[in-house]
Design a protein around this motif. Structure first.
Motif, mmCIF file in Angstrom:
data_model
loop_
_atom_site.group_PDB
_atom_site.id
_atom_site.type_symbol
_atom_site.label_atom_id
_atom_site.label_comp_id
_atom_site.label_asym_id
_atom_site.label_seq_id
_atom_site.Cartn_x
_atom_site.Cartn_y
_atom_site.Cartn_z
ATOM 1 N N ASN A 82 0.825 -1.202 0.000
ATOM 2 C CA ASN A 82 0.000 0.000 0.000
ATOM 3 C C ASN A 82 0.863 1.257 0.000
ATOM 4 O O ASN A 82 0.573 2.231 -0.706
ATOM 5 C CB ASN A 82 -0.915 -0.018 1.225
ATOM 6 N N LYS A 83 1.926 1.250 0.783
ATOM 7 C CA LYS A 83 2.838 2.390 0.819
ATOM 8 C C LYS A 83 3.505 2.593 -0.543
ATOM 9 O O LYS A 83 3.617 3.731 -1.035
ATOM 10 C CB LYS A 83 3.885 2.176 1.906
ATOM 11 N N ASP A 84 3.952 1.496 -1.156
ATOM 12 C CA ASP A 84 4.575 1.597 -2.479
ATOM 13 C C ASP A 84 3.587 2.121 -3.519
ATOM 14 O O ASP A 84 3.930 2.960 -4.366
ATOM 15 C CB ASP A 84 5.116 0.232 -2.915
ATOM 16 N N LEU A 85 2.344 1.643 -3.459
ATOM 17 C CA LEU A 85 1.331 2.105 -4.412
ATOM 18 C C LEU A 85 1.022 3.585 -4.222
ATOM 19 O O LEU A 85 0.824 4.325 -5.194
ATOM 20 C CB LEU A 85 0.060 1.268 -4.264
ATOM 21 N N LYS A 86 0.966 4.030 -2.963
ATOM 22 C CA LYS A 86 0.722 5.458 -2.708
ATOM 23 C C LYS A 86 1.868 6.311 -3.241
ATOM 24 O O LYS A 86 1.645 7.371 -3.844
ATOM 25 C CB LYS A 86 0.532 5.690 -1.213
ATOM 26 N N ASN A 87 3.101 5.850 -3.037
ATOM 27 C CA ASN A 87 4.244 6.598 -3.566
ATOM 28 C C ASN A 87 4.204 6.655 -5.085
ATOM 29 O O ASN A 87 4.449 7.705 -5.691
ATOM 30 C CB ASN A 87 5.545 5.956 -3.092
ATOM 31 N N LYS A 88 3.872 5.527 -5.705
ATOM 32 C CA LYS A 88 3.780 5.513 -7.165
ATOM 33 C C LYS A 88 2.636 6.404 -7.645
ATOM 34 O O LYS A 88 2.755 7.076 -8.681
ATOM 35 C CB LYS A 88 3.574 4.078 -7.652
ATOM 36 N N GLN A 89 1.523 6.409 -6.903
ATOM 37 C CA GLN A 89 0.401 7.272 -7.277
ATOM 38 C C GLN A 89 0.781 8.740 -7.183
ATOM 39 O O GLN A 89 0.447 9.541 -8.063
ATOM 40 C CB GLN A 89 -0.793 6.978 -6.382
ATOM 41 N N LEU A 90 1.498 9.113 -6.109
ATOM 42 C CA LEU A 90 1.935 10.499 -5.972
ATOM 43 C C LEU A 90 2.905 10.873 -7.086
ATOM 44 O O LEU A 90 2.804 11.965 -7.664
ATOM 45 C CB LEU A 90 2.596 10.688 -4.603
ATOM 46 N N GLN A 91 3.835 9.981 -7.389
ATOM 47 C CA GLN A 91 4.775 10.264 -8.464
ATOM 48 C C GLN A 91 4.059 10.376 -9.804
ATOM 49 O O GLN A 91 4.351 11.268 -10.611
ATOM 50 C CB GLN A 91 5.843 9.174 -8.518
ATOM 51 N N GLY A 92 3.088 9.470 -10.029
ATOM 52 C CA GLY A 92 2.326 9.547 -11.273
ATOM 53 C C GLY A 92 1.499 10.810 -11.360
ATOM 54 O O GLY A 92 1.407 11.448 -12.416
ATOM 55 N N GLY A 93 0.871 11.222 -10.223
ATOM 56 C CA GLY A 93 0.103 12.456 -10.233
ATOM 57 C C GLY A 93 0.968 13.669 -10.491
ATOM 58 O O GLY A 93 0.588 14.572 -11.245
ATOM 59 N N GLU A 94 2.153 13.690 -9.867
ATOM 60 C CA GLU A 94 3.070 14.813 -10.104
ATOM 61 C C GLU A 94 3.515 14.845 -11.560
ATOM 62 O O GLU A 94 3.598 15.910 -12.174
ATOM 63 C CB GLU A 94 4.275 14.675 -9.176
ATOM 64 N N ARG A 95 3.780 13.665 -12.115
ATOM 65 C CA ARG A 95 4.194 13.613 -13.521
ATOM 66 C C ARG A 95 3.075 14.078 -14.441
ATOM 67 O O ARG A 95 3.304 14.799 -15.412
ATOM 68 C CB ARG A 95 4.618 12.181 -13.863
ATOM 69 N N LEU A 96 1.843 13.680 -14.130
ATOM 70 C CA LEU A 96 0.706 14.120 -14.934
ATOM 71 C C LEU A 96 0.514 15.629 -14.852
ATOM 72 O O LEU A 96 0.202 16.282 -15.849
ATOM 73 C CB LEU A 96 -0.559 13.394 -14.486
ATOM 74 N N LEU A 97 0.690 16.189 -13.642
ATOM 75 C CA LEU A 97 0.574 17.641 -13.499
ATOM 76 C C LEU A 97 1.638 18.353 -14.319
ATOM 77 O O LEU A 97 1.353 19.371 -14.976
ATOM 78 C CB LEU A 97 0.684 18.026 -12.029
#
Length: 302
Positions: A82-97
């Motif tokens: 779950n922690k890894d998925l949240k980190n990947k989600q944050l990184q993906g969201g930042e990349r999308l922004l």
């Protein structure tokens, strides 16, 4: 007690060997009969049913320990995942922004380049770095200065219309005063009827047409463009749209607030237009030239 023998101290039964032989024979007989007749099958099933609770009770501690260890191991693994998925989600969201921001900047730059091609003067693409420190003014700092050919007084536009005017220039930077600044004014013309006026900044993100009579032919929704009378702004550049017209008989002039047509206080890239080339002086007419030659010829004869 006369005539009776004493009781034996230990009661004696059959001999051990006889017992062994008896039970061996009985076991073999039971095995052979069960193999042929299957009469003990129901007994075994009933015995298994009766002994099942005892088996479960005996296996419960081991199952509890095994299930508890599996549960805690799965819980720790799920927390890590779950922690890894949240980190990947944050990184993906930042990349999308970042990608969305780059896409918007790319779109605005393409629009600026298209607007640059439409302008009859030389222009420089600049980027807004930050706002001026004065909170009561509408001024921003650009990342281009005299080294890029920018001079004070040049007009600044984007792909939608006029933004403001260069007021101060430094070697690497320049100051842009927006049209919404209280000290900024620009001569304009209403497209619908050609009425000329002066547009002033209101200081609150809006602009205002001033010194127009209360009965002036101005309507809400009228498009306002530059008139070009000041010699700085090219004629016909979009400036604003009339928001409403406030007519009061007690006032000499009408109140006409306007909305900027361009992204005056929004975008980051702008286009600094060069000065208009001065028109060539009108050549003298042929009759004037001939008269001048005749005078010079008569003066030479005299």
């Amino acid at each position: 007690m006369v005539g009776h023998s004493p009781p034996p101290f230990f009661k004696r039964g059959p001999a051990p060997l006889a017992k062994l032989v008896f039970f061996l024979v009985l076991s073999l007989a039971l095995l052979v009969s069960d193999l042929n007749l299957r009469y003990l099958e129901a007994f075994r099933k009933g015995l298994s049913v009766l002994s099942y609770p005892l088996q479960m009770a005996a296996a419960t501690p081991a199952d509890f320990v095994r299930n508890a260890s599996n549960y805690f191991a799965s819980l720790v693994r799920l927390q890590i995942e779950n922690k890894d998925l949240k980190n990947k989600q944050l990184q993906g969201g930042e990349r999308l922004l970042r990608l969305d921001q780059l896409e918007q900047e790319n779109r605005r730059l393409r629009a600026l380049l298209e607007a640059r091609e439409r302008q009859p003067v030389k222009s420089v693409v600049a980027e807004i770095m930050y706002s001026a420190k004065d909170p009561f003014s509408r001024k921003v700092i650009l990342d281009k200065g005299t080294q890029a050919g920018i001079e004070a007084g040049q007009a600044v536009v984007d792909d939608l219309g006029v933004i403001g005017q260069i007021t101060r220039v430094f070697p690497m930077q320049s100051e842009l005063t927006l049209l919404t600044d209280r000290d900024q004014a620009i001569p304009v013309m209403i497209v619908r009827n050609g009425l000329r006026a002066v547009l002033f900044g209101a200081g609150n993100g809006l602009m205002e047409l001033r010194y127009l009579a209360a009965n002036a032919d101005v309507q809400a929704g009228d498009k306002v463009v530059t008139s070009g009378l000041d010699g700085v702004f090219l004629a016909g550049l979009p400036v604003a749209t009339v928001a409403k017209v406030e007519r009061d008989q007690a006032r000499t002039f009408a109140g006409i607030p306007c909305l900027p047509a361009a992204g005056v206080e929004q975008y980051g890239q702008v286009l600094v237009l060069g000065h208009r080339e001065a028109l060539p002086s009108r050549p003298p007419e042929p009759e004037v030239i001939n008269k001048g030659k005749g005078r010079r010829a008569r003066a030479a004869r005299d």
